[in-house]
Motif scaffolding. Structure first.
Motif, PDB file in Angstrom:
ATOM      1  N   LYS A 125       0.542   7.720   6.360  1.00 53.28           N
ATOM      2  CA  LYS A 125       0.946   6.852   5.254  1.00 53.28           C
ATOM      3  C   LYS A 125       2.031   7.455   4.374  1.00 53.28           C
ATOM      4  CE  LYS A 125      -3.184   4.039   4.529  1.00 53.28           C
ATOM      5  NZ  LYS A 125      -4.092   3.497   3.486  1.00 53.28           N
ATOM      6  N   ASP A 126       2.300   8.738   4.508  1.00 56.66           N
ATOM      7  CA  ASP A 126       3.256   9.411   3.626  1.00 56.66           C
ATOM      8  C   ASP A 126       4.411   9.968   4.438  1.00 56.66           C
ATOM      9  OD1 ASP A 126       1.389   8.890   1.706  1.00 56.66           O
ATOM     10  OD2 ASP A 126       0.926  10.979   1.230  1.00 56.66           O
ATOM     11  N   ILE A 127       5.608   9.400   4.301  1.00 54.69           N
ATOM     12  CA  ILE A 127       6.741   9.882   5.075  1.00 54.69           C
ATOM     13  C   ILE A 127       7.998   9.968   4.212  1.00 54.69           C
ATOM     14  CG2 ILE A 127       5.822   8.853   7.182  1.00 54.69           C
ATOM     15  CD1 ILE A 127       8.084   6.751   6.993  1.00 54.69           C
ATOM     16  N   ALA A 128       8.925  10.785   4.684  1.00 52.42           N
ATOM     17  CA  ALA A 128      10.271  10.836   4.117  1.00 52.42           C
ATOM     18  C   ALA A 128      11.229  10.994   5.283  1.00 52.42           C
ATOM     19  CB  ALA A 128      10.419  11.999   3.141  1.00 52.42           C
ATOM     20  N   GLY A 129      12.389  10.355   5.184  1.00 52.83           N
ATOM     21  CA  GLY A 129      13.331  10.436   6.278  1.00 52.83           C
ATOM     22  C   GLY A 129      14.608   9.677   5.995  1.00 52.83           C
ATOM     23  N   LEU A 130      15.222   9.180   7.061  1.00 49.76           N
ATOM     24  CA  LEU A 130      16.527   8.551   6.973  1.00 49.76           C
ATOM     25  C   LEU A 130      16.465   7.128   7.528  1.00 49.76           C
ATOM     26  CD1 LEU A 130      19.492   9.545   6.227  1.00 49.76           C
ATOM     27  CD2 LEU A 130      19.831   9.709   8.709  1.00 49.76           C
ATOM     28  N   VAL A 131      17.029   6.178   6.780  1.00 44.82           N
ATOM     29  CA  VAL A 131      17.123   4.810   7.287  1.00 44.82           C
ATOM     30  C   VAL A 131      18.165   4.774   8.401  1.00 44.82           C
ATOM     31  CG1 VAL A 131      17.761   2.418   6.759  1.00 44.82           C
ATOM     32  CG2 VAL A 131      16.416   3.752   5.108  1.00 44.82           C
ATOM     33  N   VAL A 132      17.753   4.399   9.598  1.00 42.96           N
ATOM     34  CA  VAL A 132      18.697   4.290  10.717  1.00 42.96           C
ATOM     35  C   VAL A 132      19.027   2.829  11.017  1.00 42.96           C
ATOM     36  CG1 VAL A 132      18.067   6.484  11.761  1.00 42.96           C
ATOM     37  CG2 VAL A 132      16.790   4.419  12.386  1.00 42.96           C
ATOM     38  N   GLN A 133      18.237   1.938  10.467  1.00 35.88           N
ATOM     39  CA  GLN A 133      18.525   0.502  10.602  1.00 35.88           C
ATOM     40  C   GLN A 133      18.024  -0.194   9.348  1.00 35.88           C
ATOM     41  OE1 GLN A 133      17.401  -1.394  14.357  1.00 35.88           O
ATOM     42  NE2 GLN A 133      16.854  -3.257  13.251  1.00 35.88           N
ATOM     43  N   ALA A 134      18.937  -0.746   8.564  1.00 35.25           N
ATOM     44  CA  ALA A 134      18.550  -1.440   7.336  1.00 35.25           C
ATOM     45  C   ALA A 134      17.836  -2.746   7.677  1.00 35.25           C
ATOM     46  CB  ALA A 134      19.778  -1.722   6.479  1.00 35.25           C
ATOM     47  N   ALA A 135      17.055  -3.251   6.713  1.00 34.86           N
ATOM     48  CA  ALA A 135      16.328  -4.502   6.922  1.00 34.86           C
ATOM     49  C   ALA A 135      17.302  -5.652   7.161  1.00 34.86           C
ATOM     50  CB  ALA A 135      15.451  -4.799   5.709  1.00 34.86           C
ATOM     51  N   ALA A 136      16.977  -6.500   8.109  1.00 36.44           N
ATOM     52  CA  ALA A 136      17.861  -7.604   8.474  1.00 36.44           C
ATOM     53  C   ALA A 136      18.020  -8.626   7.364  1.00 36.44           C
ATOM     54  CB  ALA A 136      17.325  -8.287   9.740  1.00 36.44           C
ATOM     55  N   ASP A 137      17.032  -8.713   6.460  1.00 38.38           N
ATOM     56  CA  ASP A 137      17.124  -9.702   5.383  1.00 38.38           C
ATOM     57  C   ASP A 137      17.955  -9.210   4.198  1.00 38.38           C
ATOM     58  OD1 ASP A 137      15.473  -7.895   4.096  1.00 38.38           O
ATOM     59  OD2 ASP A 137      13.795  -9.283   3.839  1.00 38.38           O
ATOM     60  N   GLY A 138      18.526  -8.010   4.318  1.00 40.21           N
ATOM     61  CA  GLY A 138      19.382  -7.480   3.260  1.00 40.21           C
ATOM     62  C   GLY A 138      18.663  -6.762   2.146  1.00 40.21           C
ATOM     63  N   SER A 139      17.342  -6.704   2.192  1.00 41.26           N
ATOM     64  CA  SER A 139      16.589  -6.008   1.146  1.00 41.26           C
ATOM     65  C   SER A 139      16.513  -4.522   1.435  1.00 41.26           C
ATOM     66  CB  SER A 139      15.174  -6.583   1.042  1.00 41.26           C
ATOM     67  OG  SER A 139      14.450  -6.367   2.254  1.00 41.26           O
ATOM     68  N   GLY A 140      16.255  -3.734   0.396  1.00 42.11           N
ATOM     69  CA  GLY A 140      16.018  -2.315   0.569  1.00 42.11           C
ATOM     70  C   GLY A 140      17.263  -1.488   0.759  1.00 42.11           C
ATOM     71  N   PRO A 141      17.083  -0.184   0.986  1.00 38.52           N
ATOM     72  CA  PRO A 141      18.210   0.747   1.121  1.00 38.52           C
ATOM     73  C   PRO A 141      19.060   0.466   2.351  1.00 38.52           C
ATOM     74  CG  PRO A 141      16.155   1.917   0.660  1.00 38.52           C
ATOM     75  CD  PRO A 141      15.789   0.509   0.998  1.00 38.52           C
ATOM     76  N   ALA A 142      20.320   0.904   2.267  1.00 37.10           N
ATOM     77  CA  ALA A 142      21.249   0.747   3.383  1.00 37.10           C
ATOM     78  C   ALA A 142      21.015   1.825   4.435  1.00 37.10           C
ATOM     79  CB  ALA A 142      22.683   0.835   2.861  1.00 37.10           C
ATOM     80  N   ALA A 143      21.615   1.655   5.586  1.00 40.43           N
ATOM     81  CA  ALA A 143      21.543   2.674   6.631  1.00 40.43           C
ATOM     82  C   ALA A 143      22.108   3.989   6.121  1.00 40.43           C
ATOM     83  CB  ALA A 143      22.317   2.205   7.865  1.00 40.43           C
ATOM     84  N   CYS A 144      21.507   5.076   6.589  1.00 40.94           N
ATOM     85  CA  CYS A 144      21.871   6.457   6.232  1.00 40.94           C
ATOM     86  C   CYS A 144      21.308   6.910   4.885  1.00 40.94           C
ATOM     87  CB  CYS A 144      23.383   6.666   6.255  1.00 40.94           C
ATOM     88  SG  CYS A 144      24.116   6.407   7.886  1.00 40.94           S
ATOM     89  N   ALA A 145      20.559   6.058   4.195  1.00 38.45           N
ATOM     90  CA  ALA A 145      19.936   6.471   2.938  1.00 38.45           C
ATOM     91  C   ALA A 145      18.709   7.330   3.220  1.00 38.45           C
ATOM     92  CB  ALA A 145      19.542   5.250   2.114  1.00 38.45           C
ATOM     93  N   ARG A 146      18.572   8.418   2.454  1.00 38.18           N
ATOM     94  CA  ARG A 146      17.327   9.189   2.514  1.00 38.18           C
ATOM     95  C   ARG A 146      16.266   8.433   1.727  1.00 38.18           C
ATOM     96  NH1 ARG A 146      16.295  14.535   0.605  1.00 38.18           N
ATOM     97  NH2 ARG A 146      17.520  13.984  -1.213  1.00 38.18           N
ATOM     98  N   VAL A 147      15.071   8.302   2.313  1.00 38.18           N
ATOM     99  CA  VAL A 147      14.044   7.500   1.667  1.00 38.18           C
ATOM    100  C   VAL A 147      12.679   8.177   1.719  1.00 38.18           C
ATOM    101  CG1 VAL A 147      15.195   5.276   2.039  1.00 38.18           C
ATOM    102  CG2 VAL A 147      13.629   6.182   3.788  1.00 38.18           C
ATOM    103  N   ILE A 148      11.858   7.786   0.760  1.00 40.88           N
ATOM    104  CA  ILE A 148      10.436   8.077   0.744  1.00 40.88           C
ATOM    105  C   ILE A 148       9.745   6.757   1.038  1.00 40.88           C
ATOM    106  CG2 ILE A 148      10.442   7.703  -1.752  1.00 40.88           C
ATOM    107  CD1 ILE A 148       8.078   9.478  -2.048  1.00 40.88           C
ATOM    108  N   ALA A 149       8.650   6.784   1.805  1.00 44.80           N
ATOM    109  CA  ALA A 149       8.011   5.531   2.188  1.00 44.80           C
ATOM    110  C   ALA A 149       6.502   5.683   2.287  1.00 44.80           C
ATOM    111  CB  ALA A 149       8.575   5.023   3.518  1.00 44.80           C
ATOM    112  N   HIS A 150       5.830   4.546   2.110  1.00 43.73           N
ATOM    113  CA  HIS A 150       4.369   4.513   2.199  1.00 43.73           C
ATOM    114  C   HIS A 150       3.947   3.355   3.106  1.00 43.73           C
ATOM    115  CE1 HIS A 150       0.345   5.580   1.027  1.00 43.73           C
ATOM    116  NE2 HIS A 150       0.092   4.378   0.534  1.00 43.73           N
ATOM    117  N   PRO A 151       4.121   3.525   4.437  1.00 44.93           N
ATOM    118  CA  PRO A 151       3.674   2.480   5.364  1.00 44.93           C
ATOM    119  C   PRO A 151       2.150   2.394   5.367  1.00 44.93           C
ATOM    120  CG  PRO A 151       4.289   4.448   6.570  1.00 44.93           C
ATOM    121  CD  PRO A 151       4.663   4.700   5.131  1.00 44.93           C
ATOM    122  N   SER A 152       1.624   1.275   5.827  1.00 40.42           N
ATOM    123  CA  SER A 152       0.167   1.114   5.857  1.00 40.42           C
ATOM    124  C   SER A 152      -0.473   1.979   6.937  1.00 40.42           C
ATOM    125  CB  SER A 152      -0.193  -0.356   6.077  1.00 40.42           C
ATOM    126  OG  SER A 152       0.355  -0.825   7.300  1.00 40.42           O
ATOM    127  N   ALA A 153       0.302   2.352   7.958  1.00 43.93           N
ATOM    128  CA  ALA A 153      -0.191   3.205   9.044  1.00 43.93           C
ATOM    129  C   ALA A 153       0.995   3.594   9.912  1.00 43.93           C
ATOM    130  CB  ALA A 153      -1.248   2.472   9.876  1.00 43.93           C
TER     131      ALA A 153
END
Length: 306
Positions: free
Chosen positions: A55-83
């Motif tokens: 549930k706890d990750i950090a990394g790099l966006v390699v593909q931005a969301a298709a709906d245009g929301s969220g960080p762009a590609a190549c952004a360093r991000v922190i994330a909390h997926p459900s699994a």
């Protein structure tokens, strides 16, 4: 692609899985580091069919969301997926991730989501804490460190319960007003009790509560059922309240609170307690260490380039 899947209690094995296919509102994140939490050792004992932990990750966006929301590609991000975070690539809803400021290391950011969100939202649930006396049980874990630092910075007088003198010294450095090694030694009464161990500790902590005080129960680390005698309320904490807390029950989006957490770290107001950083190949051993409470704070696993 490689991922970590449960094999037996406190043990994991590597396995090939299909690459994730992000939905329109999800970004594809290449994982650089993930945090392993003690609660996940319990889940691995009887994992649901098809479940992959993490549930706890950090990394790099390699593909931005298709709906245009969220960080762009190549952004360093922190994330909390459900699994599914113990993997090389994870598809994460954009409302569960945030960009990492340049001042924050990726391994540091990976330690924030579950423990940081729990602490931040727990104190939000507690309300204004300035000038209040707080008793925190199970204080030596990742959540406890964050709660102590955040509550002390907000003006609370917080007493932390921890079995280890060494960990107690660190909690004092983070702002704890007092350290005890047993709930019965806590010099109450307290306006607020934050209880995370369950079992016999909860009624003993309740006895330290002031009249009309509040006990917020947010964990069951002892894995022992709680027995309460409600006549005990008349022995001290008259008109007191007991409230259950779950960190995902919040009106604030995960992304917004993740932004808050990385901002606090970037400005030097929050210091993640990372007890171990090691390669993801060591995940099974780290799980055993966490289960046996041999790691102070958080454990972060890193992924090398494949």
């Amino acid at each position: 692609m490689l991922a970590m899947t449960p094999a037996e209690p406190a043990t994991v094995t590597r396995a090939d899985v299909d690459p994730p296919m992000p939905r329109p509102h999800e970004a594809l994140v290449k994982v650089a580091a993930y945090c392993v939490n003690r609660g996940e050792t319990f889940q691995l004992e009887q994992p649901p069919a098809g479940w992959r932990p993490g549930k706890d990750i950090a990394g790099l966006v390699v593909q931005a969301a298709a709906d245009g929301s969220g960080p762009a590609a190549c952004a360093r991000v922190i994330a909390h997926p459900s699994a599914g975070g113990w993997a090389q690539y994870v598809a994460v809803p954009t409302d569960a991730l945030a960009e990492i400021p340049d001042a924050v290391a990726t391994t540091t950011a990976a330690a924030l989501p579950l423990a940081g969100l729990t602490a931040l939202r727990l104190l939000r649930t507690a309300g204004a804490v300035a000038g209040r006396r707080i008793l925190l049980t199970g204080a030596s874990g990742g959540v406890g460190h964050y709660v102590v630092e955040l509550a002390a910075a907000a003006g609370a007088e917080i007493t932390a319960v921890t079995a280890s003198p060494e960990r107690g010294r660190r909690l004092v450095e983070l702002g704890a007003a007092g350290i005890v090694h047993d709930v019965d030694a806590a010099p109450g009464p307290f306006d607020l009790v934050l209880e995370s161990t369950g079992g016999p500790a909860l009624p003993r902590a309740l006895a330290r509560l002031a009249t009309r005080g509040t006990l917020i129960w947010f964990g069951q680390a002892s894995r022992t059922p709680v027995t309460l005698d409600f006549f005990d309320f008349f022995a001290g904490p008259e008109s007191a309240a007991i409230r259950h807390f779950h960190y995902l029950d919040s009106d604030v989006a995960l992304a917004d609170d993740l932004v808050t957490l990385v901002r606090l770290v970037a400005t030097g107001r929050l210091h993640p307690e990372i007890g171990l950083v090691t390669d993801w190949a060591d995940t099974a051993d780290v799980l055993v260490q966490l289960r046996d409470r041999r790691i102070r704070g958080n454990a972060v696993l890193t992924l090398e380039e494949q």
